[in-house]
Scaffold this active site. Structure first.
Site: not given
Ligand code: PEP
Ligand code: MG
Length: 551
Positions: A512, A465, A441, A199
């Site tokens: 996303c 994920d 995810e 992240h």
């Molecule tokens: C993902 O898991 O692709 C996502 C968009 O959420 P995050 O990266 O915040 O886990």
């Molecule tokens: Mg995620």
């Protein structure tokens, strides 16, 4: 990844060149500033005189008790005073003290090492207890131990000590640390370790600053304050760069500026292929401050607002009114464009001190996202109230993370229904028709997407994920990076199944995760009928230009 030294053109100074893993492109020149962590750690140290070390420990224990007593006396809230008192009792606990002293005597290790070892054992003991109250105590053990270690090692509280923009250096950075930094003072991120899928890496992408991870231990804390140059495209860091290197980096900055100006033409263009297929290009944001970048880059909406960062940035729980105010502001600024707020996805790497999350052996497979919300329903209840209260200000949609079953979605919808009912009784205005979506995810969610499509108003595929869980490759762990294959056929198949389920059910599906910005996959996503790609703000215009260039 290794370092080499090269003689500068002036003939005098040596330029040190470090190579790492490029995470975000771009270039920067500035002073390096090492981030001081608030978290505690201690180098393993053996001692000659265990008796003397036990004395040191006892001295630290009484200082910690005194600190806690003072804090309890000065606490404005009764709750805070009670927590301090609880921590004081923990420090006084005979078993806890005996275990630490025993460890020093038996292993001949320093007091701080003994504190960390014993606290890890107590933490895991508490975290496996049946009683929820006792489980939550594991975070208190961690807290009191951190206090003791700070006293024993003289460590200072964390932070970025600067008033001018700098290149932020660190061994690694937690998302909670990155989010608390003053973004206007960050030219680039460079770290010794860390994963490109973390992240923290995603946050630097949102900020649009260059970032390099895995530079290794040649990135010495002694470099603090030195001039440095970052080439985020090749993953190269120059310490004490000579004039030639600075000129090369400045040239890169000018080139990116020129490319940005060219991209400007796409700011107000529709994201449409030559054959007329339109795909919405939206922004992923983590804080309301990212909104400006989203709007400036021509986002057609917010495809993912990672709301958990609101819970991490201020060091305290944002109450319902504050949340409602923030969501209102975001919705208004988006001026009627769809804004998808993901409910808190805390847990795993995204923790917050005040949450006092219990220690977990495998946090990515643990109490994360909606699971945490089910175990602490007041968190989600409060967030849903804030979201619905803000809903008349724009076009809101709510997205739930870490779903693995239809039962969970039914339960979430029921929680949302209860919140609407409450607001109706309280005569607080809200929109009835806020769509409730599910993040796909986990492989489980993808495989049951046909059933989930009956419960959800839309899907958003979180590829970060989805890759992690499908390929069993921890996104935080750089040692398994070679298993993190975004083009793996298993990942593609799960995306295909999900898109098909959405098409058949007639609900929209977005992507996303970071893959949404990968130009190698754009045509594939379009062929599946994906209607929206949500990416970091700096990636919006390059993606739109790419879509417009497709046949
Ligand atoms: C993902 O898991 O692709 C996502 C968009 O959420 P995050 O990266 O915040 O886990
Ligand atoms: Mg995620």
């Amino acid at each position: 990844m290794g370092a080499i030294a090269r003689c500068g053109t002036e003939g005098g100074n040596l330029v040190l060149i470090l190579h790492g893993h490029a995470v975000c492109g771009g270039a920067a020149v500035g002073r390096l500033r090492f981030y001081r962590h608030g978290r505690v750690s201690a180098q393993l140290r053996h001692v000659e005189d265990a008796g003397q070390e036990i004395e040191r420990l006892r001295h630290a224990l009484s200082r910690a008790e005194q600190e806690l007593e003072d804090l309890a006396e000065n606490a404005e809230e009764q709750e805070a005073a009670e927590i301090m008192e609880l921590h004081r009792m923990m420090l006084a606990d005979e078993d806890f003290r005996a275990a630490m002293e025993g460890r020093i005597r038996e292993k001949g290790i320093a007091a701080e090492n003994a504190v960390l070892e014993v606290s890890a054992e107590f933490e895991s003991l508490f975290s496996t207890m049946d009683d929820e109250y006792m489980r939550a105590r594991s975070a208190d053990v961690r807290d009191v131990s951190a206090r003791l270690v700070r006293i024993l090692t003289g460590a200072v509280a964390g932070g970025l000590d600067t008033s001018v923009p700098v290149i932020v250096a660190a061994d690694d950075l937690a998302p909670s640390e990155t989010v608390q930094m003053d973004k206007s003072r960050i030219l680039a991120f460079v770290t010794m370790f860390g994963s490109p899928n973390s992240h923290t890496a995603i946050l630097s992408g949102i900020l649009g600053v260059p970032a390099i991870v895995q530079l290794g231990t040649d990135l010495l804390p002694e470099f603090d304050g030195k001039l440095a140059a970052v080439d985020g495209d090749s993953g190269t860091l120059y310490i004490d760069p000579d004039e030639e290197t600075v000129a090369m980096i400045r040239q890169k900055q000018e080139d990116s500026q020129r490319i940005r100006q060219e991209l400007e033409n796409f700011r107000t263009k529709e994201s449409q292929t030559g054959s007329g297929i339109s795909v919405r290009v939206c922004a992923n944001i983590s804080t309301p401050e990212d909104l400006r970048a989203a709007v400036e880059n021509g986002a057609e909406g917010i495809g993912l607002f990672r709301s958990e960062f609101l819970y991490m940035e201020s060091g305290q729980r944002p109450d319902e009114d504050r949340q409602a105010m923030i969501y209102r502001r975001v919705l208004k600024e988006m001026g009627g464009r769809r804004t998808v707020v993901r409910t808190i996805d805390l847990g795993a790497d995204k923790g917050a001190e005040w949450l006092k999350l219990p220690h977990e052996e495998n946090p990515a497979l643990g109490c994360r996202g909606i699971r945490l919300c089910f175990s602490r329903p007041e968190l989600l209840h409060e967030q849903l109230r804030a979201l619905y209260r803000a809903s008349p200000s724009g076009d809101l949609a709510i997205l739930f993370p870490m779903v693995t079953s239809c039962g969970e979605v039914k339960r979430l919808r029921e929680m949302a229904r209860q919140v609407r009912e409450e607001l109706r009784m309280e005569e607080i205005p809200f929109r009835e028709d806020v769509p409730l979506g599910v993040m796909i995810e986990t492989p489980a969610a993808a495989l049951i997407s046909r059933d989930l499509a009956r419960e959800a108003d839309f899907f958003s595929i979180g590829t970060n994920d989805l890759i992690q869980y499908t390929l069993a490759a921890d996104r935080q762990n750089p040692h398994v990076e070679q298993y993190w294959d975004p083009y793996h056929p298993a990942v593609r198949e799960l995306i295909r199944i999900t898109a098909q389920a959405a098409r058949e059910a007639g609900i929209p599906a977005a992507v996303c995760g970071e893959l949404a910005a990968d130009p190698k996959l754009t045509e594939y996503f379009i062929s599946l009928g994906i209607h929206e790609l949500s990416v970091s703000p700096p990636q919006i215009l390059p993606l739109r230009r790419h879509i417009c260039s497709l046949p």
